[in-house]
Design a protein around this motif. Structure first.
Motif, PDB file in Angstrom:
ATOM      1  N   GLY A   3      -1.303  17.068  -0.194  1.00  0.00           N
ATOM      2  CA  GLY A   3      -0.524  18.258  -0.512  1.00  0.00           C
ATOM      3  C   GLY A   3       0.147  18.856   0.717  1.00  0.00           C
ATOM      4  O   GLY A   3       1.272  19.343   0.645  1.00  0.00           O
ATOM      5  N   GLN A   4      -0.537  18.806   1.851  1.00  0.00           N
ATOM      6  CA  GLN A   4       0.041  19.363   3.074  1.00  0.00           C
ATOM      7  C   GLN A   4       1.262  18.570   3.514  1.00  0.00           C
ATOM      8  O   GLN A   4       2.222  19.139   4.029  1.00  0.00           O
ATOM      9  CB  GLN A   4      -0.992  19.414   4.182  1.00  0.00           C
ATOM     10  N   ARG A   5       1.244  17.256   3.329  1.00  0.00           N
ATOM     11  CA  ARG A   5       2.412  16.443   3.689  1.00  0.00           C
ATOM     12  C   ARG A   5       3.606  16.785   2.801  1.00  0.00           C
ATOM     13  O   ARG A   5       4.737  16.840   3.262  1.00  0.00           O
ATOM     14  CB  ARG A   5       2.091  14.960   3.584  1.00  0.00           C
ATOM     15  N   ILE A   6       3.335  17.012   1.523  1.00  0.00           N
ATOM     16  CA  ILE A   6       4.412  17.383   0.598  1.00  0.00           C
ATOM     17  C   ILE A   6       4.996  18.734   0.987  1.00  0.00           C
ATOM     18  O   ILE A   6       6.213  18.905   1.026  1.00  0.00           O
ATOM     19  CB  ILE A   6       3.892  17.383  -0.857  1.00  0.00           C
ATOM     20  N   ILE A   7       4.131  19.687   1.289  1.00  0.00           N
ATOM     21  CA  ILE A   7       4.591  21.017   1.708  1.00  0.00           C
ATOM     22  C   ILE A   7       5.407  20.904   2.993  1.00  0.00           C
ATOM     23  O   ILE A   7       6.469  21.522   3.121  1.00  0.00           O
ATOM     24  CB  ILE A   7       3.400  21.978   1.880  1.00  0.00           C
ATOM     25  N   LEU A   8       4.934  20.117   3.944  1.00  0.00           N
ATOM     26  CA  LEU A   8       5.670  19.917   5.191  1.00  0.00           C
ATOM     27  C   LEU A   8       7.024  19.256   4.922  1.00  0.00           C
ATOM     28  O   LEU A   8       8.034  19.643   5.517  1.00  0.00           O
ATOM     29  CB  LEU A   8       4.850  19.076   6.167  1.00  0.00           C
ATOM     30  N   ALA A   9       7.063  18.304   4.013  1.00  0.00           N
ATOM     31  CA  ALA A   9       8.330  17.646   3.668  1.00  0.00           C
ATOM     32  C   ALA A   9       9.309  18.636   3.036  1.00  0.00           C
ATOM     33  O   ALA A   9      10.507  18.627   3.351  1.00  0.00           O
ATOM     34  CB  ALA A   9       8.079  16.469   2.729  1.00  0.00           C
ATOM     35  N   ILE A  10       8.814  19.515   2.165  1.00  0.00           N
ATOM     36  CA  ILE A  10       9.678  20.536   1.561  1.00  0.00           C
ATOM     37  C   ILE A  10      10.189  21.493   2.634  1.00  0.00           C
ATOM     38  O   ILE A  10      11.368  21.849   2.649  1.00  0.00           O
ATOM     39  CB  ILE A  10       8.949  21.291   0.436  1.00  0.00           C
ATOM     40  N   ALA A  11       9.316  21.897   3.558  1.00  0.00           N
ATOM     41  CA  ALA A  11       9.745  22.768   4.659  1.00  0.00           C
ATOM     42  C   ALA A  11      10.818  22.071   5.489  1.00  0.00           C
ATOM     43  O   ALA A  11      11.805  22.691   5.892  1.00  0.00           O
ATOM     44  CB  ALA A  11       8.558  23.156   5.535  1.00  0.00           C
ATOM     45  N   ALA A  45      11.163  28.042   6.393  1.00  0.00           N
ATOM     46  CA  ALA A  45      10.660  26.709   6.743  1.00  0.00           C
ATOM     47  C   ALA A  45       9.774  26.786   7.986  1.00  0.00           C
ATOM     48  O   ALA A  45       8.675  26.206   8.027  1.00  0.00           O
ATOM     49  CB  ALA A  45      11.821  25.740   6.978  1.00  0.00           C
ATOM     50  N   ALA A  46      10.221  27.533   8.981  1.00  0.00           N
ATOM     51  CA  ALA A  46       9.431  27.691  10.204  1.00  0.00           C
ATOM     52  C   ALA A  46       8.115  28.412   9.919  1.00  0.00           C
ATOM     53  O   ALA A  46       7.060  28.035  10.444  1.00  0.00           O
ATOM     54  CB  ALA A  46      10.236  28.452  11.256  1.00  0.00           C
ATOM     55  N   ALA A  47       8.170  29.430   9.065  1.00  0.00           N
ATOM     56  CA  ALA A  47       6.947  30.155   8.715  1.00  0.00           C
ATOM     57  C   ALA A  47       5.954  29.248   7.996  1.00  0.00           C
ATOM     58  O   ALA A  47       4.745  29.286   8.274  1.00  0.00           O
ATOM     59  CB  ALA A  47       7.287  31.362   7.841  1.00  0.00           C
ATOM     60  N   VAL A  48       6.456  28.416   7.097  1.00  0.00           N
ATOM     61  CA  VAL A  48       5.581  27.501   6.361  1.00  0.00           C
ATOM     62  C   VAL A  48       4.930  26.501   7.316  1.00  0.00           C
ATOM     63  O   VAL A  48       3.727  26.231   7.227  1.00  0.00           O
ATOM     64  CB  VAL A  48       6.369  26.787   5.239  1.00  0.00           C
ATOM     65  N   ILE A  49       5.700  25.973   8.239  1.00  0.00           N
ATOM     66  CA  ILE A  49       5.136  25.033   9.223  1.00  0.00           C
ATOM     67  C   ILE A  49       4.062  25.730  10.058  1.00  0.00           C
ATOM     68  O   ILE A  49       3.005  25.160  10.328  1.00  0.00           O
ATOM     69  CB  ILE A  49       6.250  24.426  10.096  1.00  0.00           C
ATOM     70  N   GLY A  50       4.312  26.968  10.432  1.00  0.00           N
ATOM     71  CA  GLY A  50       3.303  27.733  11.173  1.00  0.00           C
ATOM     72  C   GLY A  50       2.041  27.961  10.361  1.00  0.00           C
ATOM     73  O   GLY A  50       0.928  27.816  10.871  1.00  0.00           O
ATOM     74  N   LEU A  51       2.194  28.294   9.081  1.00  0.00           N
ATOM     75  CA  LEU A  51       1.023  28.501   8.227  1.00  0.00           C
ATOM     76  C   LEU A  51       0.226  27.222   8.038  1.00  0.00           C
ATOM     77  O   LEU A  51      -1.004  27.249   7.986  1.00  0.00           O
ATOM     78  CB  LEU A  51       1.453  29.023   6.857  1.00  0.00           C
ATOM     79  N   LEU A  52       0.932  26.095   7.937  1.00  0.00           N
ATOM     80  CA  LEU A  52       0.235  24.822   7.809  1.00  0.00           C
ATOM     81  C   LEU A  52      -0.580  24.509   9.061  1.00  0.00           C
ATOM     82  O   LEU A  52      -1.603  23.833   8.985  1.00  0.00           O
ATOM     83  CB  LEU A  52       1.228  23.683   7.573  1.00  0.00           C
ATOM     84  N   LEU A  64      -1.381  30.307  -1.516  1.00  0.00           N
ATOM     85  CA  LEU A  64      -0.541  31.289  -2.205  1.00  0.00           C
ATOM     86  C   LEU A  64       0.705  31.645  -1.404  1.00  0.00           C
ATOM     87  O   LEU A  64       1.824  31.546  -1.924  1.00  0.00           O
ATOM     88  CB  LEU A  64      -1.354  32.539  -2.556  1.00  0.00           C
ATOM     89  N   PRO A  65       0.582  32.053  -0.129  1.00  0.00           N
ATOM     90  CA  PRO A  65       1.807  32.362   0.606  1.00  0.00           C
ATOM     91  C   PRO A  65       2.719  31.153   0.786  1.00  0.00           C
ATOM     92  O   PRO A  65       3.942  31.293   0.755  1.00  0.00           O
ATOM     93  CB  PRO A  65       1.330  32.907   1.950  1.00  0.00           C
ATOM     94  N   LEU A  66       2.146  29.966   0.964  1.00  0.00           N
ATOM     95  CA  LEU A  66       2.981  28.768   1.098  1.00  0.00           C
ATOM     96  C   LEU A  66       3.838  28.578  -0.149  1.00  0.00           C
ATOM     97  O   LEU A  66       5.049  28.353  -0.061  1.00  0.00           O
ATOM     98  CB  LEU A  66       2.117  27.525   1.321  1.00  0.00           C
TER      99      LEU A  66
END
Length: 119
Positions: A3-11, A45-52, A64-66
């Motif tokens: 799931g983290q890879r998918i989120i990173l890909a979307i970011a 996108a930058a915020a999501v990468i930071g949260l990851l 939730l925030p992601l």
């Protein structure tokens, strides 16, 4: 694929699209709104990468925030893109996306302040 890879890909996709929108928005006649949509995508996108990357917020406090940040910024920028390319305004779509993104930032604040449960 995790799931983290998918989120990173979307970011990464949001960052890519944001740069394209900024570039397109810097040339007449498409100025202004495309740049706003591009900035919105890039910032989130930058915020999501930071949260990851953080270990301070985990579990639902991170998920939730992601979800809210990616969904909200995507919906917001999509309305701007549709308006710029096709000329159609979809009433309420940008405000809905913006509100979802705002809730994402609120979820970051809450996630940072809520201690994880000790089992």
């Amino acid at each position: 694929m995790t799931g983290q890879r998918i989120i990173l890909a979307i970011a990464g996709l949001w960052g890519l699209t944001g740069v394209i929108m900024l570039a397109a928005g810097s040339h007449p006649p498409q100025t202004g709104n495309l740049a706003v949509g591009g900035q919105f995508l890039l910032f989130h996108a930058a915020a999501v990468i930071g949260l990851l990357s953080t270990v301070l917020i985990t579990g639902w406090r991170r998920a939730l925030p992601l979800a809210l940040l990616l969904t909200g910024s995507g919906v917001f920028a999509l309305e701007i893109l549709i308006h710029a390319i096709i000329g159609i305004v979809i009433p309420g779509l940008a405000p809905i996306g913006g509100t979802i993104a705002i809730l994402g930032w609120l979820a970051v604040v809450i996630g940072a302040l809520v201690e994880p449960s000790k089992r």
